[in-house]
Design a protein around this motif. Sequence first.
Motif, PDB file in Angstrom:
ATOM      1  N   MET A   1       0.842  -1.194   0.000  1.00  0.00           N
ATOM      2  CA  MET A   1       0.000   0.000   0.000  1.00  0.00           C
ATOM      3  C   MET A   1       0.879   1.247   0.000  1.00  0.00           C
ATOM      4  N   ASN A   2       0.505   2.213  -0.794  1.00  0.00           N
ATOM      5  CA  ASN A   2       1.260   3.458  -0.877  1.00  0.00           C
ATOM      6  C   ASN A   2       1.136   4.257   0.414  1.00  0.00           C
ATOM      7  N   LYS A   3       2.154   5.065   0.676  1.00  0.00           N
ATOM      8  CA  LYS A   3       2.236   5.804   1.928  1.00  0.00           C
ATOM      9  C   LYS A   3       2.358   7.304   1.668  1.00  0.00           C
ATOM     10  N   ILE A   4       1.966   8.062   2.675  1.00  0.00           N
ATOM     11  CA  ILE A   4       2.240   9.495   2.706  1.00  0.00           C
ATOM     12  C   ILE A   4       3.383   9.681   3.704  1.00  0.00           C
ATOM     13  N   ILE A   5       4.433  10.339   3.255  1.00  0.00           N
ATOM     14  CA  ILE A   5       5.572  10.621   4.124  1.00  0.00           C
ATOM     15  C   ILE A   5       5.573  12.117   4.378  1.00  0.00           C
ATOM     16  N   ILE A   6       5.550  12.492   5.658  1.00  0.00           N
ATOM     17  CA  ILE A   6       5.493  13.908   6.032  1.00  0.00           C
ATOM     18  C   ILE A   6       6.687  14.211   6.926  1.00  0.00           C
ATOM     19  N   THR A   7       7.486  15.165   6.505  1.00  0.00           N
ATOM     20  CA  THR A   7       8.652  15.547   7.294  1.00  0.00           C
ATOM     21  C   THR A   7       8.571  17.020   7.671  1.00  0.00           C
ATOM     22  N   ALA A   8       9.097  17.305   8.859  1.00  0.00           N
ATOM     23  CA  ALA A   8       9.152  18.678   9.357  1.00  0.00           C
ATOM     24  C   ALA A   8      10.559  19.210   9.104  1.00  0.00           C
ATOM     25  N   GLY A   9      10.650  20.255   8.315  1.00  0.00           N
ATOM     26  CA  GLY A   9      11.959  20.813   7.987  1.00  0.00           C
ATOM     27  C   GLY A   9      12.748  21.178   9.231  1.00  0.00           C
ATOM     28  N   HIS A  10      14.024  20.864   9.194  1.00  0.00           N
ATOM     29  CA  HIS A  10      14.954  21.104  10.285  1.00  0.00           C
ATOM     30  C   HIS A  10      14.685  20.091  11.418  1.00  0.00           C
ATOM     31  N   HIS A  11      15.348  20.259  12.532  1.00  0.00           N
ATOM     32  CA  HIS A  11      15.220  19.283  13.615  1.00  0.00           C
ATOM     33  C   HIS A  11      15.610  19.950  14.926  1.00  0.00           C
ATOM     34  N   ASN A  12      15.583  19.188  16.004  1.00  0.00           N
ATOM     35  CA  ASN A  12      15.807  19.761  17.335  1.00  0.00           C
ATOM     36  C   ASN A  12      17.165  20.457  17.491  1.00  0.00           C
ATOM     37  N   ALA A  13      18.164  20.013  16.753  1.00  0.00           N
ATOM     38  CA  ALA A  13      19.491  20.634  16.858  1.00  0.00           C
ATOM     39  C   ALA A  13      19.713  21.732  15.816  1.00  0.00           C
ATOM     40  N   SER A  45      -7.112   4.301   7.526  1.00  0.00           N
ATOM     41  CA  SER A  45      -6.272   3.209   7.023  1.00  0.00           C
ATOM     42  C   SER A  45      -5.057   3.690   6.217  1.00  0.00           C
ATOM     43  N   THR A  46      -4.988   4.984   5.925  1.00  0.00           N
ATOM     44  CA  THR A  46      -3.842   5.491   5.165  1.00  0.00           C
ATOM     45  C   THR A  46      -2.588   5.437   6.026  1.00  0.00           C
ATOM     46  N   GLN A  47      -1.546   4.844   5.472  1.00  0.00           N
ATOM     47  CA  GLN A  47      -0.285   4.735   6.197  1.00  0.00           C
ATOM     48  C   GLN A  47       0.486   6.043   6.062  1.00  0.00           C
ATOM     49  N   VAL A  48       0.907   6.572   7.211  1.00  0.00           N
ATOM     50  CA  VAL A  48       1.679   7.813   7.238  1.00  0.00           C
ATOM     51  C   VAL A  48       3.003   7.535   7.942  1.00  0.00           C
ATOM     52  N   ILE A  49       4.069   7.959   7.316  1.00  0.00           N
ATOM     53  CA  ILE A  49       5.412   7.852   7.887  1.00  0.00           C
ATOM     54  C   ILE A  49       5.878   9.278   8.181  1.00  0.00           C
ATOM     55  N   ILE A  50       6.474   9.480   9.366  1.00  0.00           N
ATOM     56  CA  ILE A  50       7.007  10.800   9.707  1.00  0.00           C
ATOM     57  C   ILE A  50       8.487  10.676  10.063  1.00  0.00           C
ATOM     58  N   ASP A  51       9.133  11.811  10.084  1.00  0.00           N
ATOM     59  CA  ASP A  51      10.539  11.848  10.470  1.00  0.00           C
ATOM     60  C   ASP A  51      10.656  11.914  11.984  1.00  0.00           C
TER      61      ASP A  51
END
Length: 184
Positions: A1-13, A45-51
């Motif tokens: 099944m296809n996924k939605i990948i959502i990332t938040a620009g930059h990070h804690n450091a 049911s949509t699969q979501v992957i995050i950073d």
Amino acid sequence: MNKIIITAGHHNADSGAVANGFKESEEAIKDRNELVKAVHFISPSTQVIIDDDNDNLATVIRKINAVGTPKDLLLDIHYNSASVIATGVEAFINGKDDPENRRIAGRLVELSSKMLNIPNRGVKLESSSQHPRLGILHTVVRRSILLERGFINNPGDMKSIEKLRWEWALGTANILIQELTKLR
């Protein structure tokens, strides 16, 4: 099944742009988290992957390449910064200028522009950004978009973004789910 990948620009450091009490990394994380909730609200049911908020860009790209496929969708959320009069939303796509990628990015920019009542700065190739190549747009995921939600140092942009974060997330989730369905 296809996924939605959502990332938040930059990070804690690496906070990214900072202005008027806002940090780009924190605002992008809020956006990402609301967007995940909205996707699951509309389509459980949509699969979501995050950073991971502690991962640097190289690690994020490596993880995406390990779990992603060409038929997934990737949205990387950022904020612009310039003079306080600069305003608007824009998106960047990779240098291949795929018409489908441009169309999806256009839908996301149009939604944000209309909903937040800020200018539509359009969809641009990554070479038009401050960097000649944006690494996040070069993963195994063919449909990859870097969205600049507004200008973090523009009080009007940020007021609209904060006030309408959930509504933006619902509208954006609808677009992503519709587009993911087309890729199956």
